[in-house]
Motif scaffolding. Structure first.
Motif, PDB file in Angstrom:
ATOM      1  N   THR A  83       0.879  -1.160   0.000  1.00  0.00           N
ATOM      2  CA  THR A  83       0.000   0.000   0.000  1.00  0.00           C
ATOM      3  C   THR A  83       0.917   1.210   0.000  1.00  0.00           C
ATOM      4  N   GLY A  84       0.951   1.888  -1.116  1.00  0.00           N
ATOM      5  CA  GLY A  84       1.921   2.970  -1.310  1.00  0.00           C
ATOM      6  C   GLY A  84       1.588   4.201  -0.501  1.00  0.00           C
ATOM      7  N   GLN A  85       2.506   5.146  -0.542  1.00  0.00           N
ATOM      8  CA  GLN A  85       2.330   6.380   0.222  1.00  0.00           C
ATOM      9  C   GLN A  85       1.118   7.160  -0.310  1.00  0.00           C
ATOM     10  N   PHE A  86       0.840   7.014  -1.585  1.00  0.00           N
ATOM     11  CA  PHE A  86      -0.300   7.718  -2.162  1.00  0.00           C
ATOM     12  C   PHE A  86      -1.306   6.691  -2.652  1.00  0.00           C
ATOM     13  N   ALA A  87      -2.570   6.916  -2.330  1.00  0.00           N
ATOM     14  CA  ALA A  87      -3.612   5.910  -2.578  1.00  0.00           C
ATOM     15  C   ALA A  87      -3.658   5.495  -4.043  1.00  0.00           C
TER      16      ALA A  87
END
Ligand SMILES: Nc1ncnc2c1ncn2[C@@H]1O[C@H](COP(=O)(O)OP(=O)(O)OP(=O)(O)O)[C@@H](O)[C@H]1O
Ligand SMILES: [Mg+2]
Length: 253
Positions: A83-87
């Motif tokens: 789950t990346g830093q940005f959705a």
């Protein structure tokens, strides 16, 4: 003997002149929650990208679920989710459609069932048929984490899972992360919130100037500092405690 989920040795990475990682070492035990702390630009996302096979290191080694990230990236990918830093949710789809799409991409047998189970678990059933563009930040984040659980990965990477969330939504995400680890999933998360690491992590590592400058359990890290002189003063509640008391929510267990 303990089971190692992630092992990192002497990891180095530069972006042109910028030497971001100068020899990073750490290990994460299976089923643990491991928090990687560091200020902006310390290299947390760079570490996560290398461990999730999105970026190649310059030197050093890293194994994830027993597989070398550089030579066995496909095996690594099968064991993990990110789950990346940005959705990474699709705005024009509904919550349910997002989940079904990922379940299909992962060739799961019953994508609708998988989607409904996750929607329920993340408290998104009522919002399931709405387009994600109408979701609040907290709902998006929960959907984002739900998406990363499709297919039951052994190891999940969460890059700043609660940045931008209000305290209530943050506590909800903490609860979900704890449940995952209780179920045996290994969690590596990055965060800027020290309290998040205190609440969640079995082990904490601090990335600073390209290296891990301290690591251990919270108790071990506390021992690195001389204990404060005991003074008899009333304990003042933290702003977070006040905020939560006013809106009537309980602390995460
Ligand atoms: N693709 C890139 N090209 C050049 N420099 C980069 C690249 N990606 C990251 N950097 C630089 O490398 C350093 C580490 O970045 P990284 O994103 O890993 O930090 P971080 O610890 O995740 O920071 P944050 O807390 O802001 O998310 C920063 O100085 C950043 O500007
Ligand atoms: Mg980052």
């Amino acid at each position: 003997m303990k089971d190692t989920a992630i092992q990192v040795k002497g990891l180095q990475k530069s972006y042109k002149q910028l030497h971001v990682l100068k020899g990073v070492d750490f290990e994460v035990e299976k089923g643990n929650i491991f928090a990687l702390l560091g200020s902006n630009g310390a290299g947390k996302t760079t570490v996560v990208k290398i461990l999730t096979t999105l970026l190649k290191q310059d030197s050093g080694t890293a194994t994830v679920n027993g597989f070398d990230v550089a030579t066995k990236p496909d095996n690594v990918r099968q064991a993990i989710s990110l789950t990346g830093q940005f959705a990474a949710v699709d705005e024009i789809l509904t919550g349910r459609e997002n989940l079904i799409m990922i379940a299909k991409l992962r060739y799961l047998k019953n994508p609708r069932q998988v989607a409904d189970d996750l929607l329920k678990r993340f408290g998104l059933t009522d919002a399931a048929e709405r387009k994600v563009s109408t979701y609040s930040g907290g709902m998006r984040r929960r959907l984002d984490i739900a998406l990363s659980l499709v297919g039951k990965p052994h190891i999940i990477f969460l890059d700043e899972p609660t940045t931008g969330l209000d305290p209530e939504a943050r506590i909800e995400v903490w609860k979900i992360i704890k449940e995952l680890a209780d179920g045996g999933t290994t969690v590596l998360l990055t965060t800027q919130y020290l309290e998040e690491a205190e609440q969640l992590a079995d082990r904490i590592a601090i990335l600073h100037e390209g290296r891990i400058i301290a690591s251990g359990t919270l108790a071990e890290l506390k021992k690195l500092f001389p204990s404060a002189k005991v003074e008899y003063v009333e304990k003042q509640p933290s702003l977070e405690e006040i905020f939560l008391a006013i809106i009537g929510k309980k602390e995460a267990k």
